[in-house]
Design an enzyme around this catalytic site. Structure first.
Site, short mmCIF file in Angstrom:
data_model
loop_
_atom_site.label_atom_id
_atom_site.label_comp_id
_atom_site.label_asym_id
_atom_site.label_seq_id
_atom_site.Cartn_x
_atom_site.Cartn_y
_atom_site.Cartn_z
N ASP A 1 -1.08 -6.08 -0.33
CA ASP A 1 -1.44 -5.49 0.97
C ASP A 1 -2.95 -5.35 1.11
OD1 ASP A 1 0.64 -5.02 2.70
OD2 ASP A 1 1.19 -3.09 1.81
N ASP B 1 0.83 -1.22 0.00
CA ASP B 1 0.00 0.00 0.00
C ASP B 1 0.86 1.26 0.00
OD1 ASP B 1 0.86 -0.16 2.60
OD2 ASP B 1 -1.14 -0.06 3.52
N SER B 2 2.20 1.09 0.07
CA SER B 2 3.09 2.25 -0.12
C SER B 2 2.87 2.86 -1.49
CB SER B 2 4.56 1.84 0.04
OG SER B 2 4.89 0.83 -0.89
N GLU C 1 -1.13 -5.63 8.54
CA GLU C 1 -0.25 -4.99 9.53
C GLU C 1 -0.76 -5.22 10.96
OE1 GLU C 1 0.39 -0.83 8.78
OE2 GLU C 1 1.07 -1.20 6.73
N GLU D 1 9.65 -4.29 9.97
CA GLU D 1 10.01 -2.97 9.42
C GLU D 1 10.60 -2.06 10.49
OE1 GLU D 1 7.05 -1.05 6.98
OE2 GLU D 1 8.26 0.77 6.78
N LYS E 1 -1.10 -9.29 2.81
CA LYS E 1 -0.32 -8.85 3.97
C LYS E 1 -1.19 -7.96 4.84
CE LYS E 1 3.35 -5.96 3.59
NZ LYS E 1 2.86 -4.75 4.30
O1 KIV Z 1 3.56 -1.12 1.50
C1 KIV Z 1 4.73 -1.52 1.43
O2 KIV Z 1 5.47 -1.24 0.48
C2 KIV Z 1 5.22 -2.35 2.52
C3 KIV Z 1 6.71 -2.54 2.61
C4 KIV Z 1 7.29 -1.36 3.29
C5 KIV Z 1 7.06 -3.80 3.31
O3 KIV Z 1 4.46 -2.77 3.33
#
Ligand code: KIV
Length: 257
Positions: free
Chosen positions: A86, A42-43, A118, A185, A116
């Site tokens: 994510d 989600d970055s 968090e 992280e 993924k």
């Molecule tokens: O969203 C992302 O790119 C991430 C990485 C920082 C692991 O979660």
């Protein structure tokens, strides 16, 4: 490759190398670089869509971008990197039923083979356990968790003994719940080492030192494409400057010729 195959990497002491991708170009670059895993993180809200945090990203956005990433792959299906996508903010914080529905949509409408999530708070533990029971593999993510930046900021975690014990405990819980791997992280490298030693499942680090079982980087950070660079990612080229200079050169050459 299936998500559970990553455990075999750890058993063979084979490093897992992962990059993020957000469209077909970055997906193609990651695939051609021979990564094991592509994270549609989600970055992308920040590195591709211009938001100041990951919070505005929606389920529809992440599905759209995950499909763009896989369209960039050209290798035979069995040689393509594993895609992990994510779960955006609010797609898993509102209870287990919604989380199954939204994670299911990601799996159903893209080539991602895992999601993924968090954090490891009790509510999140329930969600993770339910997703896994419903057949959706989950990668954990602890330490700095950007979706909680309003509470925690973007700062390094695990600096105090109390915070280290919490992260250690969360890692063990995520393994027990059935996560196939965990992103660590921005935590101290010796804490990451301790977690790596303790767990059977692989740890994939970003700003967590060299002792993790694998490394993941935000590709835009690694290529120096951003103005704001996280302190734990050394760019391998100054991509933004390089591209800007080259484009300016071309514009000037066309304008004055
Ligand atoms: O969203 C992302 O790119 C991430 C990485 C920082 C692991 O979660």
């Amino acid at each position: 490759m299936l998500p559970s195959d990553l455990v075999k990497y750890k058993e063979k002491s084979q490093k897992i190398i992962a990059l993020t991708a957000w469209d077909s170009i970055s997906g193609s670059l990651a695939e051609q670089a021979d990564v094991d895993l592509v994270l549609v993180g989600d970055s992308l809200a920040m590195v591709c869509l211009g938001y100041k945090s990951t919070l505005p990203l929606t389920l529809e956005n992440i599905i759209y971008h995950t499909n763009a990433v896989s369209r960039g792959f050209t290798k035979k299906i069995e040689d393509q990197p594993l895609i992990v996508t994510d779960m955006p903010f609010l797609t898993y914080q509102c209870g287990e039923d919604k989380a199954v529905e939204y994670a299911g949509k990601i799996i159903q409408s893209t080539y991602a083979k895992a999601v993924k999530v968090e954090g490891a708070e009790p509510e999140i533990q329930k969600v993770i356990s339910r997703l896994i029971r419903m057949g959706i593999p989950v990668m954990g993510h602890i330490g700095l968790t950007p979706q909680s930046y309003l509470n925690l900021g973007f700062k390094k975690q695990g600096e105090s003994l109390e915070s280290q014990e919490k992260i250690m405990k969360e890692a063990s819980i995520l393994e027990k719940l059935g996560c196939f791997s965990i992103v660590l992280e921005h935590i101290p490298k010796l804490l990451a080492k301790e977690i790596q030693n303790k767990l059977r499942i692989p740890t994939i680090g970003i700003g967590a030192g060299k002792y993790c079982d694998g490394q993941v980087r935000v590709t835009a950070d690694l290529l120096g494409l951003n103005d704001d660079q996280p302190p734990f990612c050394q760019p391998i080229i100054q991509g933004k400057k390089l591209l800007e200079d080259k484009l300016k050169e071309w514009v000037n050459s066309e304008r004055f010729n």
